[in-house]
Design a protein around this motif. Structure first.
Motif, mmCIF file in Angstrom:
data_model
loop_
_atom_site.group_PDB
_atom_site.id
_atom_site.type_symbol
_atom_site.label_atom_id
_atom_site.label_comp_id
_atom_site.label_asym_id
_atom_site.label_seq_id
_atom_site.Cartn_x
_atom_site.Cartn_y
_atom_site.Cartn_z
ATOM 1 N N GLY A 120 0.430 5.455 1.868
ATOM 2 C CA GLY A 120 -0.289 4.313 2.324
ATOM 3 C C GLY A 120 -1.437 4.494 1.824
ATOM 4 N N GLY B 243 2.797 -1.053 3.934
ATOM 5 C CA GLY B 243 2.411 0.045 3.280
ATOM 6 C C GLY B 243 3.822 1.105 3.630
ATOM 7 N N ALA C 262 0.817 -1.366 -0.419
ATOM 8 C CA ALA C 262 0.269 0.048 -0.074
ATOM 9 C C ALA C 262 1.316 0.995 0.135
ATOM 10 C CB ALA C 262 -0.567 -0.314 1.152
ATOM 11 N N THR D 196 -0.731 1.063 6.621
ATOM 12 C CA THR D 196 -1.508 1.305 5.644
ATOM 13 C C THR D 196 -2.842 2.108 5.505
ATOM 14 O OG1 THR D 196 -3.079 -0.629 6.017
ATOM 15 C CG2 THR D 196 -0.958 -0.925 4.651
#
Length: 247
Positions: free
Chosen positions: A157, A146, A115, A185
């Motif tokens: 993210g 992320g 992410a 994330t």
């Protein structure tokens, strides 16, 4: 039209694959031609990135891991023979997208992405959309990594998981989730069907308060619909009534 004219990806031939296929009984289960020409036992993912592949798109494939697995006589997956724990798709650059695919029979997560998108630039978001992920181990979709950072990348993210069907996720080493939400994330999870997972429909056990769940359907999550860490009470909570997640 990938649904009418499927392109199926399975492992290609590799060193020692013939002997390995025979040792796992694939010859008798899947047929001589398929086992000996389509089975390879590299422990890595079937689709991986190399070099600079930011924004790579995988669109319209059937990605099937069954020729890499070993099964018991009753059809159960053997987890003592690898590759176990490796995803079928593993892309760790920002902006990678998996669309319109079927990902199935993985001895590990189905899809693992990073992410890494910026909040106001949706084109940079990683994405899994309009995809069926079925019969996987640990997670259907893994977003454990992320680029969000409260100081350095507060708008980072970002990724989206939308319009997918995620079904039959089996537990291994205590993990069996439809979607794994990582600490760094910022996931948008919308309009998905998550069904028949061993543990949790969504595991957000790291105290991430940036995940958004919108119009998802959960059915038969063995451990509960949503697992999350409550920082106020410093406890992990499992909620099985999706209505209580409103807001």
């Amino acid at each position: 039209d990938p649904w009418r004219n499927p392109t199926v990806l399975v492992r290609g031939m590799g060193p020692g694959a013939i002997a390995e296929a025979r040792s796992r009984g694939h010859e008798s289960v899947w047929g001589l031609d398929l086992a000996l020409t389509k089975a390879s036992y590299n422990p890595g993912a079937m689709i991986v990135g190399e070099g600079d592949y930011d924004g790579a798109v995988v669109d319209g494939f059937v990605i099937d891991g069954y020729t890499r697995n070993t099964y018991k006589p009753n059809g159960d997956l053997r987890t003592d023979v690898g590759p176990i724990g490796a995803p079928l798709v593993d892309l760790t650059k920002p902006g990678c997208k998996v669309r319109n695919c079927v990902v199935m029979n993985s001895g590990g997560p189905g899809i693992r992405l990073l992410a890494g998108g910026e909040r106001d630039r949706p084109e940079t978001w990683s994405e899994v959309s309009n995809t069926v992920v079925v019969n996987t181990l640990m997670q259907a979709i893994d977003f454990r990594m992320g680029t969000w950072d409260p100081d350095k990348r507060p708008t980072g993210g970002y990724a989206v998981v939308a319009d997918n069907t995620l079904a039959f996720v089996w537990s291994w080493l205590g993990e069996g989730y439809g979607i794994l939400v990582g600490r760094q994330t910022s996931l948008v999870v919308e309009r998905n069907v998550v069904a028949f997972v061993a543990d949790y429909g969504v595991n957000n056990g790291l105290g991430n308060d940036r995940a958004r769940l919108v119009d998802n359907c959960f059915f038969a999550a063995g451990g509960g619909v949503y697992r999350f860490f409550d920082p106020g009470n410093k406890v992990t909570v499992v909620e099985d009534d999706a209505a209580k997640l409103e807001g």
